[in-house]
Scaffold this motif. Structure first.
Motif, PDB file in Angstrom:
ATOM      1  N   LEU A  33      -8.422   6.066   8.437  1.00 39.10           N
ATOM      2  CA  LEU A  33      -8.328   5.891   6.995  1.00 39.10           C
ATOM      3  C   LEU A  33      -7.955   7.217   6.318  1.00 39.10           C
ATOM      4  CD1 LEU A  33      -8.830   3.867   4.618  1.00 39.10           C
ATOM      5  CD2 LEU A  33     -11.188   4.724   4.566  1.00 39.10           C
ATOM      6  N   SER A  34      -8.556   8.289   6.779  1.00 39.82           N
ATOM      7  CA  SER A  34      -8.250   9.602   6.222  1.00 39.82           C
ATOM      8  C   SER A  34      -6.792   9.979   6.475  1.00 39.82           C
ATOM      9  CB  SER A  34      -9.189  10.645   6.840  1.00 39.82           C
ATOM     10  OG  SER A  34      -8.916  11.927   6.336  1.00 39.82           O
ATOM     11  N   ARG A  35      -6.325   9.778   7.712  1.00 38.94           N
ATOM     12  CA  ARG A  35      -4.945  10.138   8.045  1.00 38.94           C
ATOM     13  C   ARG A  35      -3.943   9.301   7.245  1.00 38.94           C
ATOM     14  NH1 ARG A  35      -2.593  12.565  12.646  1.00 38.94           N
ATOM     15  NH2 ARG A  35      -4.634  13.604  12.801  1.00 38.94           N
ATOM     16  N   ARG A  36      -4.199   8.015   7.148  1.00 40.18           N
ATOM     17  CA  ARG A  36      -3.253   7.152   6.434  1.00 40.18           C
ATOM     18  C   ARG A  36      -3.277   7.423   4.937  1.00 40.18           C
ATOM     19  NH1 ARG A  36       0.719   6.133   8.086  1.00 40.18           N
ATOM     20  NH2 ARG A  36       1.067   3.996   7.371  1.00 40.18           N
ATOM     21  N   LEU A  90     -18.859   9.696   3.711  1.00 39.87           N
ATOM     22  CA  LEU A  90     -20.037   9.695   2.836  1.00 39.87           C
ATOM     23  C   LEU A  90     -20.043   8.512   1.873  1.00 39.87           C
ATOM     24  CD1 LEU A  90     -20.286  13.488   1.907  1.00 39.87           C
ATOM     25  CD2 LEU A  90     -21.769  12.216   3.464  1.00 39.87           C
ATOM     26  N   GLY A  91     -18.870   7.931   1.611  1.00 40.74           N
ATOM     27  CA  GLY A  91     -18.859   6.774   0.728  1.00 40.74           C
ATOM     28  C   GLY A  91     -17.812   6.796  -0.364  1.00 40.74           C
ATOM     29  N   GLN A  92     -17.033   7.863  -0.477  1.00 40.98           N
ATOM     30  CA  GLN A  92     -15.914   7.827  -1.409  1.00 40.98           C
ATOM     31  C   GLN A  92     -14.926   6.765  -0.962  1.00 40.98           C
ATOM     32  OE1 GLN A  92     -13.815  11.532  -2.114  1.00 40.98           O
ATOM     33  NE2 GLN A  92     -14.634  11.592  -4.175  1.00 40.98           N
ATOM     34  N   THR A  93     -14.192   6.213  -1.915  1.00 38.95           N
ATOM     35  CA  THR A  93     -13.177   5.219  -1.579  1.00 38.95           C
ATOM     36  C   THR A  93     -11.791   5.849  -1.634  1.00 38.95           C
ATOM     37  OG1 THR A  93     -12.810   4.470  -3.844  1.00 38.95           O
ATOM     38  CG2 THR A  93     -14.630   3.437  -2.611  1.00 38.95           C
ATOM     39  N   VAL A  94     -10.841   5.183  -1.004  1.00 40.57           N
ATOM     40  CA  VAL A  94      -9.451   5.641  -1.080  1.00 40.57           C
ATOM     41  C   VAL A  94      -8.962   5.579  -2.520  1.00 40.57           C
ATOM     42  CG1 VAL A  94      -7.095   5.235  -0.272  1.00 40.57           C
ATOM     43  CG2 VAL A  94      -9.018   4.903   1.287  1.00 40.57           C
ATOM     44  N   VAL A  95      -9.386   4.579  -3.253  1.00 42.95           N
ATOM     45  CA  VAL A  95      -8.999   4.482  -4.668  1.00 42.95           C
ATOM     46  C   VAL A  95      -9.469   5.718  -5.419  1.00 42.95           C
ATOM     47  CG1 VAL A  95      -9.296   3.198  -6.815  1.00 42.95           C
ATOM     48  CG2 VAL A  95      -8.951   1.970  -4.655  1.00 42.95           C
ATOM     49  N   ASP A  96     -10.732   6.117  -5.200  1.00 43.48           N
ATOM     50  CA  ASP A  96     -11.246   7.326  -5.840  1.00 43.48           C
ATOM     51  C   ASP A  96     -10.313   8.511  -5.576  1.00 43.48           C
ATOM     52  OD1 ASP A  96     -13.503   5.990  -6.713  1.00 43.48           O
ATOM     53  OD2 ASP A  96     -14.775   6.686  -5.070  1.00 43.48           O
ATOM     54  N   LEU A  98      -7.122   8.579  -4.510  1.00 36.58           N
ATOM     55  CA  LEU A  98      -5.753   8.464  -5.008  1.00 36.58           C
ATOM     56  C   LEU A  98      -5.688   8.510  -6.532  1.00 36.58           C
ATOM     57  CD1 LEU A  98      -4.166   5.872  -2.539  1.00 36.58           C
ATOM     58  CD2 LEU A  98      -4.022   8.367  -2.521  1.00 36.58           C
ATOM     59  N   LEU A  99      -6.743   8.100  -7.198  1.00 40.27           N
ATOM     60  CA  LEU A  99      -6.770   8.252  -8.654  1.00 40.27           C
ATOM     61  C   LEU A  99      -6.671   9.723  -9.041  1.00 40.27           C
ATOM     62  CD1 LEU A  99      -9.489   5.622  -9.660  1.00 40.27           C
ATOM     63  CD2 LEU A  99      -7.074   5.603 -10.370  1.00 40.27           C
ATOM     64  N   GLU A 337      -5.456  -1.614   3.223  1.00 39.11           N
ATOM     65  CA  GLU A 337      -6.408  -1.037   2.267  1.00 39.11           C
ATOM     66  C   GLU A 337      -5.795   0.147   1.526  1.00 39.11           C
ATOM     67  OE1 GLU A 337     -10.677   1.411   2.285  1.00 39.11           O
ATOM     68  OE2 GLU A 337     -10.218   0.052   3.947  1.00 39.11           O
ATOM     69  N   VAL A 338      -5.112   1.016   2.243  1.00 39.86           N
ATOM     70  CA  VAL A 338      -4.516   2.197   1.628  1.00 39.86           C
ATOM     71  C   VAL A 338      -3.367   1.800   0.712  1.00 39.86           C
ATOM     72  CG1 VAL A 338      -3.272   4.341   2.099  1.00 39.86           C
ATOM     73  CG2 VAL A 338      -5.238   3.713   3.498  1.00 39.86           C
ATOM     74  N   ARG A 339      -2.551   0.827   1.150  1.00 37.30           N
ATOM     75  CA  ARG A 339      -1.448   0.372   0.298  1.00 37.30           C
ATOM     76  C   ARG A 339      -1.972  -0.209  -1.007  1.00 37.30           C
ATOM     77  NH1 ARG A 339       0.533  -3.633  -1.785  1.00 37.30           N
ATOM     78  NH2 ARG A 339      -1.036  -5.001  -0.826  1.00 37.30           N
ATOM     79  N   ALA A 340      -2.989  -1.053  -0.908  1.00 33.81           N
ATOM     80  CA  ALA A 340      -3.561  -1.665  -2.109  1.00 33.81           C
ATOM     81  C   ALA A 340      -4.196  -0.620  -3.015  1.00 33.81           C
ATOM     82  CB  ALA A 340      -4.592  -2.722  -1.706  1.00 33.81           C
ATOM     83  N   ALA A 341      -4.850   0.365  -2.407  1.00 33.00           N
ATOM     84  CA  ALA A 341      -5.463   1.434  -3.205  1.00 33.00           C
ATOM     85  C   ALA A 341      -4.400   2.224  -3.953  1.00 33.00           C
ATOM     86  CB  ALA A 341      -6.273   2.352  -2.297  1.00 33.00           C
ATOM     87  N   ALA A 342      -3.279   2.484  -3.307  1.00 34.77           N
ATOM     88  CA  ALA A 342      -2.204   3.220  -3.968  1.00 34.77           C
ATOM     89  C   ALA A 342      -1.655   2.424  -5.149  1.00 34.77           C
ATOM     90  CB  ALA A 342      -1.092   3.525  -2.967  1.00 34.77           C
ATOM     91  N   ASP A 343      -1.465   1.120  -4.952  1.00 30.34           N
ATOM     92  CA  ASP A 343      -0.983   0.296  -6.059  1.00 30.34           C
ATOM     93  C   ASP A 343      -1.966   0.327  -7.229  1.00 30.34           C
ATOM     94  OD1 ASP A 343       1.233  -0.359  -4.568  1.00 30.34           O
ATOM     95  OD2 ASP A 343       0.476  -2.349  -3.968  1.00 30.34           O
ATOM     96  N   GLN A 344      -3.250   0.269  -6.917  1.00 33.36           N
ATOM     97  CA  GLN A 344      -4.268   0.286  -7.971  1.00 33.36           C
ATOM     98  C   GLN A 344      -4.261   1.621  -8.704  1.00 33.36           C
ATOM     99  OE1 GLN A 344      -8.162  -0.941  -6.640  1.00 33.36           O
ATOM    100  NE2 GLN A 344      -9.197  -0.061  -8.435  1.00 33.36           N
ATOM    101  N   ALA A 345      -4.138   2.721  -7.953  1.00 33.51           N
ATOM    102  CA  ALA A 345      -4.139   4.041  -8.578  1.00 33.51           C
ATOM    103  C   ALA A 345      -2.908   4.244  -9.458  1.00 33.51           C
ATOM    104  CB  ALA A 345      -4.204   5.122  -7.502  1.00 33.51           C
ATOM    105  N   LEU A 346      -1.761   3.793  -8.987  1.00 34.53           N
ATOM    106  CA  LEU A 346      -0.528   3.963  -9.760  1.00 34.53           C
ATOM    107  C   LEU A 346      -0.542   3.147 -11.045  1.00 34.53           C
ATOM    108  CD1 LEU A 346       2.038   3.923  -6.831  1.00 34.53           C
ATOM    109  CD2 LEU A 346       1.481   5.888  -8.288  1.00 34.53           C
TER     110      LEU A 346
END
Length: 725
Positions: A33-36, A90-96, A98-99, A337-346
């Motif tokens: 998840l971190s790498r992607r 620790l619990g941060q999300t990809v959305v957090d 990428l925002l 998950e990463v793709r969706a998070a990026a769309d949400q952040a953008l």
């Protein structure tokens, strides 16, 4: 191998990595998840949808091990910019994450203020970092000291709820076995703050876990150029009380075993630990760097063979924990998950322009308000006392009121070897100017103590303490030696609240003796330079000229919720001028309010500090010898400063002279003069004039010092010329 006095040490062994099958799968998922997420940020940067990228690639095994070993919301974390995998574990999300890369207004870490990879989360105890490297190590030390203090003094964790009390918004949580994590790149181990942090952690046996992420390069500088012998573990090995481990940071099993052992050592209060992980950097330092300019292809290929992601995937399949199909399914899930998070952040809204000034200063406690305006208590025949006396009395009463106040600095304790103090064999020192005399004797060595001779150490540790809810009142022994602390002040202290969008703050008080007129103080004991600090948003700068103001303003500084630089003029400490009875334990003066010391009609003189008595002498002569009526304003507070009082006075007198001790060019008076020329032009009958020191340093020989610094005669002549214009 470190000797016995240095604690324990391990080199490269895997030990026993105790994780279940589910935990190992989560471990790999976090790494991937971190790498992607890094890869997605790189793509977004190429598409010009974000503005900067710096990755944690190659560090994932070491950091995931740390994140899965430590406890979010229980332990404390002072990370650096490679720690993406730690924060995801620790619990941060990809959305957090990428925002922040997008700079969204809904970025929960900084509201669009920080660059990507500045990991922050209040509930996880992830404390906002800066882009500066190694500064966070001292914050971690201070945080650990604060946790230990609250454990020994649980009553201090209970806040009060007065409207002029920072504690109303600082409920404190602490745990007897908490670990304070801080990480650093190998290149940053050259920074002095790293060594100062090791020194204090070792001396205090503090529960700090240092992690050195050694990818072999500090941007383009290889490790052997940065570190003598090319290995930081060999250099730190003899620090007492430490547990040390040097490991292959791309080997997940070795990382887990090392982190578990180190965390256990720290939790059981044996002392601090340092884990040195040899990792790789498969991508360039940042997206704006091209490592092919300084790394040969063979080296890059060798690193690729050690990629922790590939090693971990192969191990999972080899051990039968996952099949290839299961690995592929897991990776497809993460990719989505990463793709969706990026769309949400953008799609997130951008920050509102109106948000810019928020959190520069506290929104809960306003030290400029009338709530901080109180009358002196009735005197009981105690007589006038010096500024030094009233500062000491104010510190004493505030420490009695609030158990969260700690005082430390160079020589501020009565005696570090307090057994001699308790036995009566020593009188005690209490500061080179005796302003903290007797405080250690009354409040004990855990509340008043000496620091190493290192100004960054004092300030950095105080920041970490204040983040946890303590109220450090620290002393920099002489203003002339404040400069090692400047990095901590400018890049950390002043901006902690703003860069975290109000999540964290560090409302410390820094007491600093300043100024000349000492007869023999010379270059290194007579400097002024307050305008440098008034140029720093987020810090209040105060400079009283008399005993009563010193007491009232210091109490406001301690009770307010902002960091305060409290400048005390050494010449005024024990002068006859400005003595007063002690005004009582509740006397306060709001910031940003000038004091009219003399009413007048012909010109206004604005001044502060040691120039106040000299200006008053000149004003008396102007009246008796030239029949010139002079109004004198003592600013007292330099940031904020009371321009309204200046304007009101100038509208009456139509002339303005600004007098200060710092050198004339680029001094504080330049700002006042520029603003007066801009806003009061139609009220002025003469040019705004400044009188200040020569643009040089203060000399040792009194004949030279008297000419370099402005004297009462200089004020008289300048004011007379202005009145005659």
């Amino acid at each position: 191998m470190a000797g016995k006095a240095a604690g324990t040490a391990t080199r490269g062994g895997k030990g026993s990595a105790a994780l279940s099958r589910e935990q190992w799968i989560r471990f790999y998922r976090t790494m991937y998840l971190s790498r992607r997420t890094d890869d997605r940020e790189l793509l977004l940067k190429k598409q010009q949808k974000i503005f900067f990228q710096i990755s944690g690639a190659g560090h994932e095994a070491l950091l995931t091990a740390a994140g899965m070993t430590l406890r979010p919301g229980h332990d404390w974390f002072f990370p650096y910019y490679r720690d993406r995998a730690l924060c995801l574990a620790l619990g941060q999300t990809v959305v957090d994450q990428l925002l922040q890369a997008v700079g969204a207004g809904t970025d929960p870490q900084s509201g669009g203020r920080q660059m990507p990879s500045h990991w922050t989360n209040k509930s996880l105890n992830l404390v906002s970092p800066s882009s500066s490297t190694a500064t966070q190590c001292l914050h971690a030390v201070g945080c650990a000291e604060a946790g230990r203090y609250f454990h020994h003094h649980p009553e201090a964790a209970k806040g009060t709820y007065a409207p002029t009390d920072y504690r109303a918004w600082k409920d404190v949580q602490f745990h007897a076995d908490e670990v304070v994590y801080t990480s650093i790149g190998e290149g940053s181990t050259s920074q002095g703050e790293f060594w100062e942090a090791l020194n204090s952690a070792s001396n205090g046996k503090l529960p700090v876990l240092f992690v050195v992420e050694d990818n072999g390069y500090a941007i383009s500088t290889p490790v052997e150029t940065n570190t003598p012998g090319g290995n930081i573990s060999r250099l730190v090995a003899n620090f007492p009380n430490f547990h040390f481990a040097e490991i292959d940071g791309t080997d997940a099993q070795a990382c887990v075993a090392a982190m578990q052992e180190a965390a256990e050592y720290v939790r059981t209060r044996k002392g601090p630990a340092l884990v040195h992980g040899h990792v790789i950097r498969p991508y360039s330092h940042s997206q704006s760097d091209d490592e092919r300019q300084y790394r040969v292809a063979d080296e890059l290929e060798a690193d690729a063979l050690r990629d922790p992601l590939g090693r971990m995937q192969a191990w999972l399949i080899q051990e039968g924990l996952l099949t290839e199909d299961e690995v592929n399914a897991l990776e497809r899930e993460v990719d989505e998950e990463v793709r969706a998070a990026a769309d949400q952040a953008l799609a997130a809204p951008l920050p509102a322009i109106t948000s810019i000034p928020l959190h520069v200063y506290s929104e809960q406690v306003d030290p400029c308000s009338s709530a901080f305006s109180t009358a002196p208590a009735p005197t009981t025949g105690t007589g006038d006392r010096t500024m030094a006396d009233l500062i000491n009395a104010t510190l004493r009463d505030e420490m009695r009121r609030d158990e969260r106040i700690l005082i430390f600095g160079e020589d501020v304790a009565d005696a570090s070897r307090d057994q001699h103090l308790k036995s009566g064999a020593l009188k005690g020192k209490g500061g080179v100017f005796k302003l903290t005399s007797g405080l250690q004797a009354e409040f004990g060595s855990d509340r008043v103590f000496n620091s190493p001779l290192a100004e960054a150490n004092i300030t950095g540790r105080a920041i970490g303490m204040a983040v946890r809810g303590l109220k450090p009142v620290v002393e920099i022994q002489f203003f002339d030696y404040i400069w090692p602390a400047m990095h901590q002040m400018r890049n950390e202290l002043s901006v902690m609240r703003w860069r975290s969008n109000g999540l964290f703050s560090s409302p410390i008080v820094m007491r600093v003796p300043i100024g000349g007129y000492l007869t023999g103080g010379s270059i290194y004991h007579s400097q002024s330079g307050e305008s440098i600090f008034t140029h720093t948003p987020g810090v209040r700068v105060i400079m009283p000229s008399n005993a009563l103001d010193a007491a009232g303003l210091l109490r406001t500084a301690i009770r307010c919720d902002d960091p305060v630089l409290f400048l005390e003029h050494k010449r005024l400490y024990r002068e006859a001028f400005g003595r007063a009875p002690y005004p009582g334990p509740e006397y306060m003066i709001p910031f940003g309010k000038a004091k009219q010391l003399r009413a007048g009609t012909d010109l206004t003189i604005v001044t502060y500090g040691a120039l106040v008595p000299r200006v008053l002498q000149a004003a008396q002569r102007l009246s008796s010898e030239r029949d010139i009526s002079t109004e004198v304003l003592d600013l007292r507070s330099l940031s904020p400063y009371d321009f309204e009082a200046i304007a009101e006075s100038v509208r009456r007198t139509n002339r303005l002279l600004i007098v200060h001790e710092d050198m004339r060019s680029w001094g504080f008076g330049a700002e006042v003069a520029a603003r007066a020329a801009e806003e009061l032009f139609h009220d002025l009958d003469a040019p705004v004039r400044r009188l200040a020191s020569m643009d040089t340093f203060v000399a040792y020989q009194p004949v030279l010092e008297d000419v370099i610094l402005p004297q009462a005669d200089d004020v008289f002549r300048a004011a007379a010329e202005l009145a005659d214009f």
